[in-house]
Design an enzyme around this catalytic site. Structure first.
Site, mmCIF file in Angstrom:
data_model
loop_
_atom_site.group_PDB
_atom_site.id
_atom_site.type_symbol
_atom_site.label_atom_id
_atom_site.label_comp_id
_atom_site.label_asym_id
_atom_site.label_seq_id
_atom_site.Cartn_x
_atom_site.Cartn_y
_atom_site.Cartn_z
ATOM 1 N N ASP A 22 -6.818 4.448 -4.710
ATOM 2 C CA ASP A 22 -7.669 4.264 -3.500
ATOM 3 C C ASP A 22 -8.321 5.397 -3.250
ATOM 4 O O ASP A 22 -8.672 6.418 -4.242
ATOM 5 C CB ASP A 22 -6.747 3.995 -2.427
ATOM 6 C CG ASP A 22 -7.270 3.456 -1.081
ATOM 7 O OD1 ASP A 22 -7.392 4.366 -0.396
ATOM 8 O OD2 ASP A 22 -7.615 2.216 -1.119
ATOM 9 N N LYS A 80 0.786 -1.195 -0.168
ATOM 10 C CA LYS A 80 -0.089 -0.034 0.084
ATOM 11 C C LYS A 80 0.805 1.396 -0.173
ATOM 12 O O LYS A 80 1.982 1.135 0.570
ATOM 13 C CB LYS A 80 -0.934 -0.010 1.212
ATOM 14 C CG LYS A 80 -2.301 0.814 1.046
ATOM 15 C CD LYS A 80 -3.061 0.150 0.145
ATOM 16 C CE LYS A 80 -4.544 0.816 -0.018
ATOM 17 N NZ LYS A 80 -5.430 0.213 -0.676
#
Length: 460
Positions: A178, A138
């Site tokens: 995201d 991430k």
């Protein structure tokens, strides 16, 4: 040395005492990373029956909890007034046990290392559940895209990729979008990656279909969450057609959750943003949803402005949609920790049977305890919202083979993957004495796939 000898947890005592000691060790290492510790503790408690069968997994859990690599970097950029601004960028490459690191990039002022680590940790098990060869990672930055011009977004994305590009690649680490990172931002970053490397490759997913993207990718997280809910509903004789549903958020995930609910005959009642929520008392229609999409994707406005487009809509400033009465399904699709214990009690009182997490970790620890105490089933984000990364994985496959699959084929693969995740979660829960507990089953199924791979790959 035997496999058993390689993985030992030294603390004496019961399994509960050993789990407590492991949590304390992880906590002592990163005491200020609240979101990461919350995610770690949630998975840890789900795995108790696994540890009771084989305590080696406690030591493997310690290994998995430490990222393989953490990258932090400065992101300087020039605003429209010609002034240099500086943000902090992150990429946490958590686990490559199953494949290249894979996970999105988040642009939001709340981003810090603890948030990125929580998201990356969840991503490990989410990606494992898809059955596709993807590790977990991430990234992101504390840059706030709200109120920024298109040029300022371009300036930031170009600078961000200039620092990140050397750490990623189609067979190494494949970021995606995201919160704060949609098709526009992916395009700007991909263009800069090409300029720096001279390579046209599948290094980012969520790309436009004109230059390597996959059909269904924008819809995948929201569609996948509804497919997951559909599997549970069919399994438990709860009709999804006619079901009153509350949805939070108004971004990509929420929009396509509402759209798929409409396809299946459900009644989505709400969308929201940080200023409050909108209620359509008789449910959204496709036409009304398209107005929300235009407002958020094109105008980039606040959800309250939707009421100018609908005579039936009601806006509740500063509130969340969990207070809507007589509902069956809840789809928290905004951000982490958006449902606390009190709000979970409100959902229970309003008739909610199933909470399907479109966002990552939207339910607090207290909320989860309320669900369990009242028989509300939780479909955790690592299972329910895995559709997005699943189709990202399919996009990687299409890039590698230089083909583009038709919409129907990708959608069917997504349906199959979500059904497989539901079945794997349900089966693992039953095998480890937690029949019907989708949350524990998803954690167990995802963890075991990664943990067994760690064992097989040596000292990694």
């Amino acid at each position: 040395m035997t496999e058993q000898g390689r993985f030992q947890w030294g603390t004496k005592g019961s399994v509960d005492e050993k789990m407590k000691a492991l949590f304390q060790k992880i906590q002592a290492r990163d005491p200020d990373q609240r979101e990461f510790l919350q995610a770690f503790e949630e998975v840890l408690h789900s795995l108790k029956p696994v540890f009771e069968k084989d305590e080696r997994y406690l030591a493997i859990m310690e290994t998995i909890a430490e990222p393989e690599r953490v990258i932090t970097f400065r992101v300087p950029w020039i605003d429209d007034k010609g002034i240099q601004r500086v943000n902090r960028g992150y990429r946490v490459q958590f686990s490559s046990a199953l494949g290249p690191y894979k996970g999105g990039l988040r642009l939001h002022p709340t981003v810090n290392l603890g948030v990125i680590k929580f998201l990356g940790f969840e991503q490990i098990f989410k990606n494992a559940l898809t059955g596709l060869p993807m590790g977990g990672g991430k990234g992101g930055s504390d840059f706030d895209p709200k109120g920024k011009s298109d040029n300022e977004i371009l300036q930031f994305c170009t600078s961000f990729m200039t620092s990140l590009y050397r750490h990623i690649g189609a067979n190494c680490d494949v970021p995606a979008g995201d919160i704060g990172v949609g098709g526009r931002e992916i395009g700007y970053m991909y263009g800069q990656y090409k300029r720096l490397t001279g390579q046209f490759e599948g290094v980012l997913t969520g790309k436009h279909t004109r230059w390597g993207g996959s059909l269904i990718r924008p819809e995948a997280t929201g569609y996948g969450a509804v497919y997951f809910a559909q599997n549970w509903c069919e399994d438990n004789n709860v009709p999804i057609k006619g079901a009153r549903c509350v949805v939070s958020g108004s971004g990509n995930v929420a929009q396509y959750t509402v759209e798929k609910l409409l396809h299946l005959g459900a009644i989505p009642l709400t969308v929201s943003d940080s200023t409050g929520y909108v209620l359509e008392p008789n449910g959204f229609t496709q036409e009304k949803l398209e107005k929300v999409m235009h407002l958020k994707n094109v105008k980039r406005g606040r959800i309250a402005d939707y009421c100018k487009e609908s005579s039936t809509a009601q806006f509740f400033a500063g509130k969340k949609p969990w207070e809507v009465k007589n509902i069956t399904l809840a789809f928290p699709s905004a951000t982490q920790n958006e449902i606390d214990g009190a709000e979970a009690n409100t959902l229970v009182a309003n008739g909610c049977k199933l909470v399907v997490e479109g966002a990552n970790m939207p339910s607090t620890k207290e909320a989860i305890e309320v669900y369990k105490a009242n028989g509300v089933i939780l479909c955790p984000g690592k299972a329910a919202n895995a559709g997005g990364v699943a189709v990202s994985g399919l996009e990687m496959t299409q890039n590698s083979t230089r083909v583009s699959w038709p919409r129907e084929e990708v959608d069917q693969k997504l349906k199959d993957i979500m059904k497989n995740i539901y079945t794997a979660s349900k089966t693992a829960a039953a095998e480890y004495g937690a029949t019907g507990n989708i949350q524990d089953g998803a954690n167990i199924a995802g963890f075991l796939k990664v943990a067994d791979s760690v064992i097989e790959q040596g000292c990694v």
